[in-house]
Design a protein around this motif. Structure first.
Motif, PDB file in Angstrom:
ATOM      1  N   VAL A 151       8.947  -4.223   7.949  1.00 56.42           N
ATOM      2  CA  VAL A 151       8.575  -3.155   7.024  1.00 56.42           C
ATOM      3  C   VAL A 151       9.623  -3.069   5.928  1.00 56.42           C
ATOM      4  O   VAL A 151      10.828  -3.087   6.214  1.00 56.42           O
ATOM      5  CB  VAL A 151       8.466  -1.798   7.756  1.00 56.42           C
ATOM      6  CG1 VAL A 151       8.224  -0.675   6.753  1.00 56.42           C
ATOM      7  CG2 VAL A 151       7.349  -1.830   8.778  1.00 56.42           C
ATOM      8  N   GLY A 152       9.162  -2.982   4.674  1.00 55.77           N
ATOM      9  CA  GLY A 152      10.046  -2.761   3.537  1.00 55.77           C
ATOM     10  C   GLY A 152       9.537  -1.592   2.718  1.00 55.77           C
ATOM     11  O   GLY A 152       8.328  -1.356   2.639  1.00 55.77           O
ATOM     12  N   VAL A 153      10.461  -0.843   2.112  1.00 53.18           N
ATOM     13  CA  VAL A 153      10.088   0.348   1.350  1.00 53.18           C
ATOM     14  C   VAL A 153       9.962  -0.010  -0.125  1.00 53.18           C
ATOM     15  O   VAL A 153      10.917  -0.476  -0.757  1.00 53.18           O
ATOM     16  CB  VAL A 153      11.118   1.471   1.549  1.00 53.18           C
ATOM     17  CG1 VAL A 153      10.731   2.684   0.718  1.00 53.18           C
ATOM     18  CG2 VAL A 153      11.219   1.845   3.022  1.00 53.18           C
ATOM     19  N   LEU A 154       8.756   0.213  -0.667  1.00 51.82           N
ATOM     20  CA  LEU A 154       8.507  -0.024  -2.092  1.00 51.82           C
ATOM     21  C   LEU A 154       9.095   1.111  -2.929  1.00 51.82           C
ATOM     22  O   LEU A 154       9.135   2.268  -2.507  1.00 51.82           O
ATOM     23  CB  LEU A 154       6.999  -0.090  -2.352  1.00 51.82           C
ATOM     24  CG  LEU A 154       6.244  -1.367  -1.970  1.00 51.82           C
ATOM     25  CD1 LEU A 154       4.752  -1.116  -2.112  1.00 51.82           C
ATOM     26  CD2 LEU A 154       6.666  -2.533  -2.845  1.00 51.82           C
ATOM     27  N   SER A 155       9.520   0.758  -4.111  1.00 48.35           N
ATOM     28  CA  SER A 155       9.865   1.800  -5.076  1.00 48.35           C
ATOM     29  C   SER A 155       8.574   2.423  -5.593  1.00 48.35           C
ATOM     30  O   SER A 155       7.468   1.945  -5.292  1.00 48.35           O
ATOM     31  CB  SER A 155      10.674   1.211  -6.230  1.00 48.35           C
ATOM     32  OG  SER A 155       9.935   0.200  -6.888  1.00 48.35           O
ATOM     33  N   ILE A 205       4.271  -8.685   6.470  1.00 48.36           N
ATOM     34  CA  ILE A 205       5.341  -7.878   5.866  1.00 48.36           C
ATOM     35  C   ILE A 205       4.670  -6.672   5.239  1.00 48.36           C
ATOM     36  O   ILE A 205       3.824  -6.812   4.344  1.00 48.36           O
ATOM     37  CB  ILE A 205       6.122  -8.676   4.802  1.00 48.36           C
ATOM     38  CG1 ILE A 205       6.794  -9.904   5.438  1.00 48.36           C
ATOM     39  CG2 ILE A 205       7.166  -7.786   4.129  1.00 48.36           C
ATOM     40  CD1 ILE A 205       7.442 -10.836   4.426  1.00 48.36           C
ATOM     41  N   PHE A 206       5.011  -5.487   5.712  1.00 45.34           N
ATOM     42  CA  PHE A 206       4.397  -4.265   5.210  1.00 45.34           C
ATOM     43  C   PHE A 206       5.281  -3.672   4.111  1.00 45.34           C
ATOM     44  O   PHE A 206       6.360  -3.129   4.404  1.00 45.34           O
ATOM     45  CB  PHE A 206       4.195  -3.256   6.349  1.00 45.34           C
ATOM     46  CG  PHE A 206       3.323  -3.773   7.457  1.00 45.34           C
ATOM     47  CD1 PHE A 206       1.965  -3.973   7.264  1.00 45.34           C
ATOM     48  CD2 PHE A 206       3.860  -4.079   8.701  1.00 45.34           C
ATOM     49  CE1 PHE A 206       1.157  -4.449   8.290  1.00 45.34           C
ATOM     50  CE2 PHE A 206       3.070  -4.552   9.725  1.00 45.34           C
ATOM     51  CZ  PHE A 206       1.714  -4.746   9.517  1.00 45.34           C
ATOM     52  N   ALA A 207       4.822  -3.816   2.864  1.00 46.49           N
ATOM     53  CA  ALA A 207       5.537  -3.238   1.719  1.00 46.49           C
ATOM     54  C   ALA A 207       4.893  -1.888   1.423  1.00 46.49           C
ATOM     55  O   ALA A 207       3.821  -1.811   0.812  1.00 46.49           O
ATOM     56  CB  ALA A 207       5.449  -4.175   0.513  1.00 46.49           C
ATOM     57  N   VAL A 208       5.535  -0.813   1.857  1.00 52.15           N
ATOM     58  CA  VAL A 208       4.908   0.506   1.804  1.00 52.15           C
ATOM     59  C   VAL A 208       5.871   1.498   1.152  1.00 52.15           C
ATOM     60  O   VAL A 208       7.074   1.249   1.032  1.00 52.15           O
ATOM     61  CB  VAL A 208       4.527   1.001   3.213  1.00 52.15           C
ATOM     62  CG1 VAL A 208       3.511   0.076   3.846  1.00 52.15           C
ATOM     63  CG2 VAL A 208       5.754   1.114   4.104  1.00 52.15           C
ATOM     64  N   THR A 209       5.314   2.631   0.735  1.00 52.67           N
ATOM     65  CA  THR A 209       6.135   3.680   0.128  1.00 52.67           C
ATOM     66  C   THR A 209       6.921   4.426   1.215  1.00 52.67           C
ATOM     67  O   THR A 209       6.617   4.334   2.402  1.00 52.67           O
ATOM     68  CB  THR A 209       5.246   4.655  -0.653  1.00 52.67           C
ATOM     69  OG1 THR A 209       4.190   5.093   0.215  1.00 52.67           O
ATOM     70  CG2 THR A 209       4.648   3.986  -1.875  1.00 52.67           C
ATOM     71  N   GLU A 210       7.918   5.189   0.765  1.00 54.53           N
ATOM     72  CA  GLU A 210       8.825   5.858   1.680  1.00 54.53           C
ATOM     73  C   GLU A 210       8.091   6.780   2.655  1.00 54.53           C
ATOM     74  O   GLU A 210       8.433   6.873   3.830  1.00 54.53           O
ATOM     75  CB  GLU A 210       9.848   6.668   0.879  1.00 54.53           C
ATOM     76  CG  GLU A 210      10.869   7.410   1.727  1.00 54.53           C
ATOM     77  CD  GLU A 210      11.808   6.477   2.470  1.00 54.53           C
ATOM     78  OE1 GLU A 210      12.151   6.789   3.640  1.00 54.53           O
ATOM     79  OE2 GLU A 210      12.168   5.420   1.909  1.00 54.53           O
ATOM     80  N   ASN A 211       7.053   7.480   2.170  1.00 53.99           N
ATOM     81  CA  ASN A 211       6.351   8.432   3.029  1.00 53.99           C
ATOM     82  C   ASN A 211       5.537   7.747   4.128  1.00 53.99           C
ATOM     83  O   ASN A 211       5.133   8.377   5.099  1.00 53.99           O
ATOM     84  CB  ASN A 211       5.443   9.334   2.188  1.00 53.99           C
ATOM     85  CG  ASN A 211       4.345   8.535   1.497  1.00 53.99           C
ATOM     86  OD1 ASN A 211       4.607   7.460   0.958  1.00 53.99           O
ATOM     87  ND2 ASN A 211       3.126   9.046   1.478  1.00 53.99           N
ATOM     88  N   MET A 212       5.276   6.445   3.990  1.00 53.35           N
ATOM     89  CA  MET A 212       4.511   5.701   5.002  1.00 53.35           C
ATOM     90  C   MET A 212       5.403   4.827   5.881  1.00 53.35           C
ATOM     91  O   MET A 212       4.900   4.133   6.783  1.00 53.35           O
ATOM     92  CB  MET A 212       3.474   4.794   4.304  1.00 53.35           C
ATOM     93  CG  MET A 212       2.284   5.531   3.724  1.00 53.35           C
ATOM     94  SD  MET A 212       1.196   6.160   5.029  1.00 53.35           S
ATOM     95  CE  MET A 212       1.450   7.910   4.867  1.00 53.35           C
ATOM     96  N   LYS A 213       6.689   4.864   5.660  1.00 53.03           N
ATOM     97  CA  LYS A 213       7.601   3.966   6.387  1.00 53.03           C
ATOM     98  C   LYS A 213       7.504   4.162   7.899  1.00 53.03           C
ATOM     99  O   LYS A 213       7.373   3.196   8.655  1.00 53.03           O
ATOM    100  CB  LYS A 213       9.036   4.195   5.911  1.00 53.03           C
ATOM    101  CG  LYS A 213      10.052   3.324   6.652  1.00 53.03           C
ATOM    102  CD  LYS A 213      11.467   3.625   6.191  1.00 53.03           C
ATOM    103  CE  LYS A 213      12.481   2.817   6.998  1.00 53.03           C
ATOM    104  NZ  LYS A 213      13.873   3.129   6.615  1.00 53.03           N
ATOM    105  N   THR A 223       0.842  -1.200   0.000  1.00 53.61           N
ATOM    106  CA  THR A 223       0.000   0.000   0.000  1.00 53.61           C
ATOM    107  C   THR A 223       0.875   1.246   0.000  1.00 53.61           C
ATOM    108  O   THR A 223       2.072   1.185   0.318  1.00 53.61           O
ATOM    109  CB  THR A 223      -0.922   0.012   1.239  1.00 53.61           C
ATOM    110  OG1 THR A 223      -1.770   1.147   1.185  1.00 53.61           O
ATOM    111  CG2 THR A 223      -0.136   0.040   2.522  1.00 53.61           C
ATOM    112  N   ASP A 224       0.256   2.365  -0.378  1.00 53.02           N
ATOM    113  CA  ASP A 224       0.972   3.644  -0.356  1.00 53.02           C
ATOM    114  C   ASP A 224       0.300   4.639   0.597  1.00 53.02           C
ATOM    115  O   ASP A 224       0.596   5.822   0.568  1.00 53.02           O
ATOM    116  CB  ASP A 224       1.050   4.238  -1.764  1.00 53.02           C
ATOM    117  CG  ASP A 224      -0.340   4.558  -2.342  1.00 53.02           C
ATOM    118  OD1 ASP A 224      -1.341   4.109  -1.730  1.00 53.02           O
ATOM    119  OD2 ASP A 224      -0.410   5.229  -3.372  1.00 53.02           O
ATOM    120  N   ASP A 225      -0.597   4.136   1.454  1.00 53.49           N
ATOM    121  CA  ASP A 225      -1.327   5.018   2.360  1.00 53.49           C
ATOM    122  C   ASP A 225      -1.421   4.409   3.752  1.00 53.49           C
ATOM    123  O   ASP A 225      -1.067   3.232   3.963  1.00 53.49           O
ATOM    124  CB  ASP A 225      -2.738   5.299   1.821  1.00 53.49           C
ATOM    125  CG  ASP A 225      -2.798   6.626   1.064  1.00 53.49           C
ATOM    126  OD1 ASP A 225      -2.171   7.589   1.535  1.00 53.49           O
ATOM    127  OD2 ASP A 225      -3.455   6.679   0.008  1.00 53.49           O
TER     128      ASP A 225
END
Length: 778
Positions: free
Chosen positions: A350-354, A327-335, A271-273
């Motif tokens: 937690v991992g940061v998605l591109s 495993i939370f694959a999220v965007t940098e702003n949600m890290k 997710t990105d939110d």
């Protein structure tokens, strides 16, 4: 090495090192062997016959094992229950996944019978099985902002399976999607917008939904590719999504998702939110809390608009109970948001998605390695009064509190262990709890019971010679038959009530024989030593060893101790008989003792209340004599006042007008008003004693003249008249000042007025002038 540092290291070794923990038995009320072993983990009981001496309480049988042996108790006669452990199931650890149910933790079942307060340690082993199955459920946010990410995920099937095949040959993947609740204010509820919540130009958009399960766990790469390829983007109104709703259903709907019993279960949330959580549903009028149950029909969460979002605590509990690791694959702003979430959800990463999710495979692979190499052992809800502590025995232990044992960087096939300490604080019935590694199905069931009863080897029978053939022996103590009481059943109470007999040994309903003797047939038999009687008295309330000492001598060596108080020999006094009898230091100049205002003790005056040492001459805080003796002066000297009727009775003992002794302590002249308002002047001489005065009246009564009634009346009338005239003049002045002010205001307004001079065009003069044509002017 410095000696201080060495000493500190030795102290840190504790019980298992060079320094042994001191065993102490804190006894309270001990009436039996069971009472003794419940008093503390190091209390032991001696069941040896004739262990107690004459007059001793049976409580001396209870002490530490070392002290009982030192007192003469044989080791075979000492009762001290210890902890017992029995392993009921211990399947060997599996090296690889070659069976349906690989074993990664051993033992599986254990029974403990524990002594309250006595810790018990046992060891649990763990080994990661090679090739252990993995179930990965890819849970994707299909809100409109994830449009580009969905296109990339559609082509990830091959890479995902390739990455999982490096870990195990028994991998399965499932897929699910979520957006948010289809109610305002989360989603536009306009009918057209519900059908197509995306941009109008977007042709591929599916209807709004909360959570949809798309694909059961499958090992088919083609099936995964096909199902994911058929997914399209959707949309909603606000930024936070219903991700917790989706994770809860994926966790509790195990049969519908296809989770296997023997597998490592992973949920990858992409997710990105942020996320909605418990309480947010109130914005949409949803007040029913999440019930943590499965509500899936036709692969769709049907209670999305009826139940509130789950709380983080609810979700964490269900993930732990179902052995699922997120495993939370999220965007940098949600890290940062999801990093905080991992603190509340055990075994999560937690991992940061591109920006387009191209790195999701590497992200999952790295997160899985972190999760699987970190082994965290903990317990479920413990029974009351039970404590469990963990000590990891591995190359990389971590401390995360006493309720968890953590080993990091654990490799596949490498065996580690955890030293577990269980302590029961109180006696309890049999209870069970489980210990397990987080995210792994293996469990250890611990069944606990307590050892709170003595197992004594007593002879069978109701008659024993040790008890005068009137009772049996239980753990060395006589248990008397009916109608008999006493330490050796030597008292025949007949028809009497045993309770009333014991009550007669209690002083003021206190402790029986003050705790210093035994109640035998209604009389206190005080404890003694071999040399002499130690306690005495009807209730053993007295002893002759605890009187006051002076110069480290009992009763200063000048008296005898009796029942806690010194009885002084002739010629000595004081609480400790420390003073020779003498009044020399208490003698006053008039040869009295303390001016008869105190007693001479130890050659010092002990003054009565208010009088001060050294000879009680002065009184601090005593009332003023001029005031307190005024009534007596008035009645004795002038036969008047409030004490006139009983003057002699009240005043004759404390005051007189005749000097009865030559020595006076203080003299004071007084001037006071009597009950009639007259001034009396008199002199008081304070004599020896507490309340003893000689009085002398110095003048006659000085009474003021009575007031003139006529002058008072005339003055009152004049005062009233003057005040009335003054008020009238004041009112007149105020009215005049007000009128003057108004007149000045009128004059000012008049000066400011301007009158306009204008001709009225409608005005006609009423006078008409007519010229006479015949008039010549003469």
């Amino acid at each position: 090495m410095d000696w201080c540092v060495l000493s500190l290291l030795l102290l840190m070794l504790g019980k298992d090192g060079l320094c042994q923990q001191e065993e102490v038995c804190s006894k309270s009320v001990i009436n039996s062997c069971d009472d003794c072993i419940r008093s503390g983990p190091y209390c032991a009981w001696c069941q040896q016959l004739n262990f107690t001496k004459t007059g001793e309480q049976e409580a001396v049988r209870c002490d530490t094992q070392a002290k009982l042996i030192a007192r003469g108790c044989e080791t075979i006669d000492i009762i001290s229950p210890q902890n017992m452990e029995m392993i009921t199931q211990q399947d060997p650890l599996s090296s690889s996944f070659d069976t349906e149910e690989p074993v990664q933790m051993s033992p599986q079942k254990i029974k403990l019978k524990l002594r309250p307060g006595l810790p018990h340690k046992f060891t649990v082993s763990f080994k990661r099985a090679e090739g252990y199955p993995v179930d990965l459920y890819y849970l994707m946010d299909l809100s409109y902002s994830m449009k580009d990410d969905l296109e990339n995920v559609k082509g990830l099937g091959k890479d995902l399976f390739a990455a999982l095949n490096k870990i195990t040959k028994h991998a399965k993947i499932g897929f699910g999607a979520f957006v948010d609740k289809t109610v305002l204010p989360y989603t536009n509820t306009n009918k057209e917008k519900l059908e197509k919540p995306c941009d109008e130009n977007d042709q591929f958009c599916q209807a709004a939904f909360g959570y949809r399960h798309v694909l059961n766990m499958t090992s088919s790469q083609d099936e995964f590719q096909k199902k994911v390829a058929g997914q399209f983007i959707s949309g909603n109104l606000d930024s936070p999504e219903g991700s917790l709703d989706a994770m809860m259903q994926a966790a509790v709907c195990g049969d519908k998702i296809g989770w296997r019993n023997s597998s490592t279960r992973l949920i990858v949330l992409a997710t990105d939110d942020g996320f909605h959580m418990a309480g947010d549903g109130k914005l949409a009028g949803i007040l029913e809390p999440n019930d943590e149950l499965c509500h899936m029909e036709n692969n769709l969460y049907v209670k999305s608009s009826e139940l509130d979002y789950p709380s983080v605590g609810q979700l964490a509990l269900q993930l732990e109970q179902n052995n699922i690791q997120p495993i939370f694959a999220v965007t940098e702003n949600m890290k940062d948001v999801y990093m905080e979430l991992t603190k509340m959800i055990p075994k999560s990463e937690v991992g940061v998605l591109s920006s387009d999710s191209k790195n999701v495979v590497q992200l999952i692979e790295g997160a899985y390695n972190k999760l699987s190499s970190k082994v965290t052992v903990t317990h479920d809800i413990l029974p009351d009064n039970v404590r469990v502590e963990y000590m990891p025995v591995c190359a990389h232990p971590k401390q995360e509190g006493p309720n968890k044992g953590v080993c990091d960087e654990v490799q596949v096939g490498h065996e580690i262990s955890f030293e577990i300490t269980v302590t029961v604080d109180k006696c309890m019935e049999e209870r069970s709890f489980t210990i397990s590694p987080l995210g792994i199905k293996d469990k250890l069931t611990v069944t606990i019971s307590t050892n709170c009863e003595c197992q004594c080897h007593d002879s069978v029978g109701s008659y024993h010679s040790h008890c005068n053939n009137r009772g049996s022996v239980k753990c060395g103590i006589c248990r008397c038959n009916e109608s008999y009481v006493g330490q050796f059943c030597n008292c025949d109470i007949g028809n009497k009530d045993e309770h009333s007999l014991r009550a007669s040994c209690q002083r003021q309903n206190g402790t029986e024989c003050e705790g210093r003797g035994d109640c035998v047939c209604g009389r206190c038999q005080c404890h003694t030593t071999e040399e002499r009687s130690f306690y005495h008295g009807d209730y053993c309330e007295c002893d002759d060893e605890h009187c006051e000492k002076f110069q480290n001598k009992l009763c200063a060596g000048n008296g005898d101790c009796h029942c806690g108080k010194c009885r002084c020999h002739p010629g000595y006094e004081g609480t400790a008989c420390q003073c020779p009898v003498s009044e020399e230091g208490c003698r006053t100049p008039n040869n009295t003792v303390c001016y008869h205002r105190g007693n001479c003790k130890c050659n010092l005056c002990e003054c009565k209340e208010g009088y001060q040492r050294p000879h009680c001459q002065y009184c601090l805080g005593c009332p003023e004599p001029c005031q307190i003796k005024l009534s007596c002066i008035e009645c004795l000297g002038f036969d008047s006042g409030p004490l006139k009727k009983n003057c002699y009775t009240v005043c004759s003992k404390s005051i007189s007008f005749v000097l009865v002794e030559k020595f006076s302590l203080h003299t004071k002249e007084c001037q006071q008003k009597d009950s009639q308002g007259c001034w009396i002047k008199f002199k008081l001489e304070q004599l020896v004693g507490e309340d003893n005065y000689k009085a002398e009246i110095l003048n006659k009564k000085d009474c003021p003249e009575p007031p003139s009634v006529i002058a008072i009346i005339a003055g009152s009338i004049a005062a009233v008249a003057f005040i009335g005239i003054l008020l009238l003049m004041l009112v007149k002045l105020l009215i005049h000042m007000k009128d003057l002010k108004e007149f000045k205001k009128f004059e000012n307004e008049k000066k400011k007025s301007k009158w306009a001079n204008a001709d009225n065009p409608l005005f006609q003069n009423p006078t008409t002038t007519v010229a006479n044509p015949l008039f010549t002017g003469e």
